[in-house]
Design a protein around this motif. Sequence first.
Motif, PDB file in Angstrom:
ATOM      1  N   VAL A  43       0.847  -1.191   0.000  1.00 26.25           N
ATOM      2  CA  VAL A  43       0.000   0.000   0.000  1.00 26.25           C
ATOM      3  C   VAL A  43       0.888   1.249   0.000  1.00 26.25           C
ATOM      4  CG1 VAL A  43      -1.798   1.274   1.215  1.00 26.25           C
ATOM      5  CG2 VAL A  43      -1.810  -1.237   1.225  1.00 26.25           C
ATOM      6  N   VAL A  44       0.742   2.037  -1.051  1.00 25.42           N
ATOM      7  CA  VAL A  44       1.486   3.286  -1.184  1.00 25.42           C
ATOM      8  C   VAL A  44       0.514   4.434  -0.918  1.00 25.42           C
ATOM      9  CG1 VAL A  44       2.911   4.700  -2.716  1.00 25.42           C
ATOM     10  CG2 VAL A  44       2.984   2.207  -2.909  1.00 25.42           C
ATOM     11  N   LEU A  45       0.954   5.413  -0.130  1.00 20.17           N
ATOM     12  CA  LEU A  45       0.102   6.546   0.219  1.00 20.17           C
ATOM     13  C   LEU A  45       0.030   7.522  -0.954  1.00 20.17           C
ATOM     14  CD1 LEU A  45       1.358   7.018   3.881  1.00 20.17           C
ATOM     15  CD2 LEU A  45      -0.810   6.001   3.125  1.00 20.17           C
ATOM     16  N   THR A  46      -1.006   7.360  -1.742  1.00 19.72           N
ATOM     17  CA  THR A  46      -1.248   8.183  -2.926  1.00 19.72           C
ATOM     18  C   THR A  46      -2.708   8.639  -2.889  1.00 19.72           C
ATOM     19  OG1 THR A  46      -2.002   6.314  -4.265  1.00 19.72           O
ATOM     20  CG2 THR A  46       0.382   6.784  -4.270  1.00 19.72           C
ATOM     21  N   PRO A  47      -3.117   9.490  -3.813  1.00 27.27           N
ATOM     22  CA  PRO A  47      -4.541   9.851  -3.860  1.00 27.27           C
ATOM     23  C   PRO A  47      -5.456   8.630  -4.008  1.00 27.27           C
ATOM     24  CG  PRO A  47      -3.278  11.418  -5.140  1.00 27.27           C
ATOM     25  CD  PRO A  47      -2.314  10.325  -4.721  1.00 27.27           C
ATOM     26  N   MET A  48      -4.978   7.579  -4.656  1.00 25.70           N
ATOM     27  CA  MET A  48      -5.792   6.379  -4.828  1.00 25.70           C
ATOM     28  C   MET A  48      -6.097   5.694  -3.488  1.00 25.70           C
ATOM     29  SD  MET A  48      -5.047   3.062  -7.217  1.00 25.70           S
ATOM     30  CE  MET A  48      -4.169   2.007  -6.071  1.00 25.70           C
ATOM     31  N   THR A  49      -5.186   5.791  -2.536  1.00 24.15           N
ATOM     32  CA  THR A  49      -5.383   5.116  -1.248  1.00 24.15           C
ATOM     33  C   THR A  49      -5.830   6.065  -0.137  1.00 24.15           C
ATOM     34  OG1 THR A  49      -3.044   5.388  -0.670  1.00 24.15           O
ATOM     35  CG2 THR A  49      -3.680   3.335  -1.787  1.00 24.15           C
ATOM     36  N   GLY A  58     -10.827   2.626   8.662  1.00 26.58           N
ATOM     37  CA  GLY A  58     -10.292   2.271   7.347  1.00 26.58           C
ATOM     38  C   GLY A  58      -8.873   1.736   7.452  1.00 26.58           C
ATOM     39  N   ARG A  59      -8.065   2.396   8.280  1.00 26.16           N
ATOM     40  CA  ARG A  59      -6.683   1.932   8.473  1.00 26.16           C
ATOM     41  C   ARG A  59      -6.662   0.549   9.120  1.00 26.16           C
ATOM     42  NH1 ARG A  59      -6.204   7.391   9.726  1.00 26.16           N
ATOM     43  NH2 ARG A  59      -6.242   7.014  11.957  1.00 26.16           N
ATOM     44  N   GLU A  60      -7.560   0.315  10.071  1.00 24.83           N
ATOM     45  CA  GLU A  60      -7.625  -0.997  10.728  1.00 24.83           C
ATOM     46  C   GLU A  60      -8.025  -2.086   9.729  1.00 24.83           C
ATOM     47  OE1 GLU A  60     -10.380  -3.088  14.078  1.00 24.83           O
ATOM     48  OE2 GLU A  60      -9.670  -1.052  14.508  1.00 24.83           O
ATOM     49  N   GLN A  61      -9.020  -1.809   8.900  1.00 26.25           N
ATOM     50  CA  GLN A  61      -9.449  -2.775   7.892  1.00 26.25           C
ATOM     51  C   GLN A  61      -8.325  -3.045   6.888  1.00 26.25           C
ATOM     52  OE1 GLN A  61     -12.890  -1.687   5.606  1.00 26.25           O
ATOM     53  NE2 GLN A  61     -12.710  -3.459   4.266  1.00 26.25           N
ATOM     54  N   GLN A  65      -6.258  -6.570   5.946  1.00 28.10           N
ATOM     55  CA  GLN A  65      -6.161  -7.099   4.583  1.00 28.10           C
ATOM     56  C   GLN A  65      -4.718  -7.149   4.088  1.00 28.10           C
ATOM     57  OE1 GLN A  65      -8.826  -4.276   2.714  1.00 28.10           O
ATOM     58  NE2 GLN A  65     -10.409  -5.847   2.529  1.00 28.10           N
ATOM     59  N   VAL A  66      -3.956  -6.113   4.408  1.00 30.90           N
ATOM     60  CA  VAL A  66      -2.569  -6.000   3.934  1.00 30.90           C
ATOM     61  C   VAL A  66      -1.691  -5.609   5.117  1.00 30.90           C
ATOM     62  CG1 VAL A  66      -1.031  -4.948   2.224  1.00 30.90           C
ATOM     63  CG2 VAL A  66      -3.467  -5.162   1.709  1.00 30.90           C
ATOM     64  N   PRO A  67      -1.370  -6.555   5.991  1.00 29.43           N
ATOM     65  CA  PRO A  67      -0.532  -6.211   7.143  1.00 29.43           C
ATOM     66  C   PRO A  67       0.879  -5.836   6.705  1.00 29.43           C
ATOM     67  CG  PRO A  67      -0.942  -8.586   7.057  1.00 29.43           C
ATOM     68  CD  PRO A  67      -1.764  -7.968   5.981  1.00 29.43           C
ATOM     69  N   MET A  68       1.311  -4.663   7.154  1.00 26.72           N
ATOM     70  CA  MET A  68       2.649  -4.156   6.845  1.00 26.72           C
ATOM     71  C   MET A  68       3.310  -3.798   8.179  1.00 26.72           C
ATOM     72  SD  MET A  68       1.653  -1.789   3.533  1.00 26.72           S
ATOM     73  CE  MET A  68       3.342  -1.316   3.186  1.00 26.72           C
ATOM     74  N   ASP A 106       4.768  -9.391   2.337  1.00 29.95           N
ATOM     75  CA  ASP A 106       5.063 -10.663   1.667  1.00 29.95           C
ATOM     76  C   ASP A 106       5.512 -11.715   2.672  1.00 29.95           C
ATOM     77  OD1 ASP A 106       5.501 -12.229  -0.872  1.00 29.95           O
ATOM     78  OD2 ASP A 106       7.533 -12.274  -0.047  1.00 29.95           O
ATOM     79  N   ALA A 107       6.338 -11.318   3.624  1.00 34.70           N
ATOM     80  CA  ALA A 107       6.809 -12.264   4.639  1.00 34.70           C
ATOM     81  C   ALA A 107       5.662 -12.762   5.512  1.00 34.70           C
ATOM     82  CB  ALA A 107       7.882 -11.606   5.510  1.00 34.70           C
ATOM     83  N   VAL A 108       4.740 -11.858   5.841  1.00 39.43           N
ATOM     84  CA  VAL A 108       3.584 -12.239   6.663  1.00 39.43           C
ATOM     85  C   VAL A 108       2.639 -13.134   5.876  1.00 39.43           C
ATOM     86  CG1 VAL A 108       1.492 -11.345   7.777  1.00 39.43           C
ATOM     87  CG2 VAL A 108       3.682 -10.208   8.159  1.00 39.43           C
ATOM     88  N   SER A 109       2.364 -12.763   4.635  1.00 41.95           N
ATOM     89  CA  SER A 109       1.332 -13.480   3.874  1.00 41.95           C
ATOM     90  C   SER A 109       1.819 -14.791   3.272  1.00 41.95           C
ATOM     91  CB  SER A 109       0.767 -12.586   2.771  1.00 41.95           C
ATOM     92  OG  SER A 109       1.766 -12.281   1.817  1.00 41.95           O
ATOM     93  N   ARG A 110       3.091 -14.877   2.891  1.00 35.39           N
ATOM     94  CA  ARG A 110       3.569 -16.111   2.270  1.00 35.39           C
ATOM     95  C   ARG A 110       4.481 -16.927   3.164  1.00 35.39           C
ATOM     96  NH1 ARG A 110       5.401 -15.632  -3.760  1.00 35.39           N
ATOM     97  NH2 ARG A 110       7.096 -14.418  -2.890  1.00 35.39           N
ATOM     98  N   GLY A 111       5.008 -16.318   4.195  1.00 37.47           N
ATOM     99  CA  GLY A 111       5.852 -17.058   5.130  1.00 37.47           C
ATOM    100  C   GLY A 111       6.981 -17.797   4.436  1.00 37.47           C
TER     101      GLY A 111
END
Length: 115
Positions: A43-49, A58-61, A65-68, A106-111
């Motif tokens: 997730v990159v902080l841009t106008p899209m996000t 929203g940040r919690e959700q 979905q995408v733990p960083m 990636d490390a969290v989601s794919r281990g």
Amino acid sequence: MEGRGYDIYSTSKRALAQWIRRTAPTAEWAGHGIPLNAIAPAVVLTPMTAELVKTPEGREQLNRQVPMPLNGPLEPVVAARLLAWLTSEENSHLCGQVVFVDGGYDAVSRGDSTW
């Protein structure tokens, strides 16, 4: 049709990663001293996000979905700095890689599944 966008998105990312790995070590690229690589930002902080991160809910959700875990969503300059190095003369050996700049997603989601 629900979920189709994600399927297309993930399939295109996989196709790009495979193309990078197959193409980078060829005479046309590595043989000419050109390091071909890619980055995979989360997730990159841009106008899209902006709407996604506007509220605590929203940040919690988004975090579910995408733990960083390392510093959360990134500013565009973080990805830009990595791209600058990847395309610089300092990069003399990184070839055919997709570099995840994702705060650990990636490390969290794919281990361990990548080995």
